[in-house]
Design an enzyme around this catalytic site. Structure first.
Site, PDB file in Angstrom:
ATOM      1  N   CYS A  34     -39.920  18.160   5.665  1.00  0.00           N
ATOM      2  CA  CYS A  34     -39.257  17.383   4.800  1.00  0.00           C
ATOM      3  C   CYS A  34     -40.232  16.379   4.354  1.00  0.00           C
ATOM      4  O   CYS A  34     -41.396  16.360   4.503  1.00  0.00           O
ATOM      5  CB  CYS A  34     -38.167  16.502   5.668  1.00  0.00           C
ATOM      6  SG  CYS A  34     -39.031  15.411   6.953  1.00  0.00           S
TER       7      CYS A  34
ATOM      8  N   ILE B 193     -27.249   0.150  18.576  1.00  0.00           N
ATOM      9  CA  ILE B 193     -28.639   0.024  18.723  1.00  0.00           C
ATOM     10  C   ILE B 193     -29.250   1.277  17.862  1.00  0.00           C
ATOM     11  O   ILE B 193     -28.856   2.210  18.394  1.00  0.00           O
ATOM     12  CB  ILE B 193     -29.421  -0.284  20.151  1.00  0.00           C
ATOM     13  CG1 ILE B 193     -30.694  -0.466  19.946  1.00  0.00           C
ATOM     14  CG2 ILE B 193     -29.072   1.133  21.101  1.00  0.00           C
ATOM     15  CD1 ILE B 193     -31.441  -1.054  21.306  1.00  0.00           C
TER      16      ILE B 193
ATOM     17  N   LYS C 112     -20.693   4.445   8.266  1.00  0.00           N
ATOM     18  CA  LYS C 112     -20.611   3.169   9.147  1.00  0.00           C
ATOM     19  C   LYS C 112     -19.201   3.148   9.855  1.00  0.00           C
ATOM     20  O   LYS C 112     -19.044   2.754  10.702  1.00  0.00           O
ATOM     21  CB  LYS C 112     -21.080   2.054   8.264  1.00  0.00           C
ATOM     22  CG  LYS C 112     -22.448   2.000   7.691  1.00  0.00           C
ATOM     23  CD  LYS C 112     -23.179   1.651   9.047  1.00  0.00           C
ATOM     24  CE  LYS C 112     -24.666   1.317   8.714  1.00  0.00           C
ATOM     25  NZ  LYS C 112     -24.917   0.057   7.800  1.00  0.00           N
TER      26      LYS C 112
END
Length: 482
Positions: free
Chosen positions: A456, A184, A265
């Site tokens: 940023c 999540i 990933k």
């Protein structure tokens, strides 16, 4: 008050033993959820429905609402259960119950009957319908598409006057399928995919990869707690948070730009698989949709899957973004997702859409896997029931400024590549470069007599990193937003 719970149709076509098991689990789930509203209520299971009887009328709406969110329930009937003597008695009771609803409306009567009687369901429909039509002058019978349908159920010597019908979410009761671990992020996709697996009967645990300090984790915890509290509170689940900043830092420093997304990933799947194995969870759940981003092409998804033997479920694989957002709106996670931060500089600028296995493996040889093992070992595991209390802790706010003083220094926390492409130059103030993934280890080496203005491009990462530094005891940080 009394509610009749109708089962999701897929439950009713199971074999006798499986159906009984599903009904037993659903009954237990209902008890677990509703005991918070009325400890004296009774939940009684039957072959084709479940009865809920409660005494506290003040909790009627809360109980009804809770029932509509328990997986495994097709619809809920709120009923008045009364004895009857004959068909005319049924008509008289129906007239009292439905007169006001039928004024000026078209209607029909639908009856379900169980038990031994000297009349059929159609006999009751005709008798009651004719009587209502005669006694309510402004009402008119219409058998197809009426404005009001009078629902009656006759069971032995009892009449159920149906006061309202409310749709459930369907699916299978939680606990009828095995546990899963949802990756999540707090965005649209992961929230919806978690809901879909709960609805399919899985107890969903949560694994969060933290890239932005405590403030980001608190936001994601709130999403996970909302989903659990709304749809899965019949069961205890885990929320596992893994500090992934060291992993991201290692990737940004050592991995070729085009391979970063896929390798990130792969690292997440490796870590989540270790967590799943630790807790005996059978599968991972992600919110990936085919072709949505560069890492979600078939080639890349296959390479991501290859790093683990753990089954990866992707319930949204064929969904488009609009459909996903609509589902998020229906289940109530849209507002969370819209305000959840996206990070500058975490993903490469020119990611590959068709990664080559040999290149990925060659790049991963540069990676120090002890870092991954360490963050998994140090993962924070909490009971999701405790999150409500924990997220109420005060989050220190950080001042945002658009100007600067003589003691201030701008700290550019973008990735090295971004800084090289778009160097930041501000007249009248020093600018120091320190990528966000090095802040946790290198900020203490800076001059602590100066005030550091974190910057940023989007302002999200700078705020979250400033919050993180404040939590570490550094009070000389602000966010710079010109």
């Amino acid at each position: 008050m009394k509610f009749i719970i109708k089962l999701f149709p897929e439950i009713t076509i199971k074999s006798q033993s499986v159906r009984l098991r599903f009904i037993k689990i659903l009954t237990g789930n209902i008890r677990n959820v509703l005991k918070h509203y009325d400890e004296t209520l009774a939940v009684v299971r039957h072959w084709d429905n479940i009865e809920v009887r409660a005494k506290d009328e003040n909790q009627r709406l809360a109980i009804r609402d809770a029932l509509t969110r328990i997986p495994g329930i097709h619809h809920i009937l709120e009923v008045e259960d009364v004895p009857f003597t004959d068909m005319h008695d049924i008509f008289e009771k129906a007239l009292v119950q439905y007169r006001d609803q039928l004024e000026g409306k078209t209607f029909c009567v639908r009856v379900k009957r169980r038990g031994k009687h000297d009349f059929s369901s159609i006999d009751v429909e005709r008798y009651v319908g004719g009587g209502l039509n005669q006694h309510i002058e402004s009402a008119r019978v219409k058998l197809t598409n009426p404005e009001v349908t009078v629902h009656l159920e006759v069971e032995d010597d009892r009449l159920l006057l149906i006061k309202g019908r409310y749709e459930g979410i369907g699916g299978f009761p939680i606990g009828t399928q095995e546990d899963v671990l949802s990756l999540i992020s707090g965005g649209f996709d992961s929230g919806v995919s978690s809901y879909m697996l709960m609805r399919r009967g899985c107890r969903v645990h949560y694994c969060f990869f933290n890239l932005g300090g405590a403030a980001h984790e608190i936001g994601v915890r709130q999403v996970a707690h909302y989903l659990w509290n709304r749809f899965g509170s019949s069961h205890r689940v885990r929320f596992v948070a893994i500090n992934f900043e060291p992993v991201v830092g290692e990737i940004l420093e050592k991995i070729d730009d085009g391979q970063m997304g896929v390798i990130l990933k792969r690292m997440m799947v490796r870590a989540a698989s270790k967590v799943a194995e630790r807790y005996g969870v059978q599968a991972l759940v992600t919110g990936e949709a085919l072709g949505q981003v560069s890492s979600q092409t078939l080639t890349n998804l296959r390479l991501i899957d290859n790093v683990s033997d753990t089954l990866i479920l992707r319930p949204l694989i064929s969904y488009d973004k609009e459909h996903i957002i609509n589902l998020a709106r229906q289940i109530g996670t849209e507002d969370f997702a819209r305000t959840m931060p996206e990070y500058c500089g975490v993903i490469s600028k020119s990611p590959t859409v068709k990664a080559v296995k040999s290149k990925i493996e060659a790049e991963e040889e540069k990676f120090d896997f002890s870092i991954l093992d360490k963050v998994v070992e140090e993962a924070n595991n909490v009971d999701i029931r405790e999150i409500a209390q924990q997220t109420e802790q005060e989050v220190v706010e950080v001042e945002t400024v658009n100007g600067f003083g003589p003691n201030d220094v701008i700290l550019d926390i973008r990735s090295v590549d971004e800084q090289e492409d778009k160097p930041l130059k501000v007249e009248g103030i020093d600018v120091v470069s320190l990528p966000f993934y090095k802040l946790s280890t290198k900020f203490g080496d800076l001059d602590q007599n100066r005030t550091w203005l974190l910057w940023c491009e989007r302002g999200v990462m700078s705020r979250l990193q400033a919050l993180y530094l404040r939590e570490q005891g550094f009070n000389n940080v602000k966010v710079y937003r010109p």
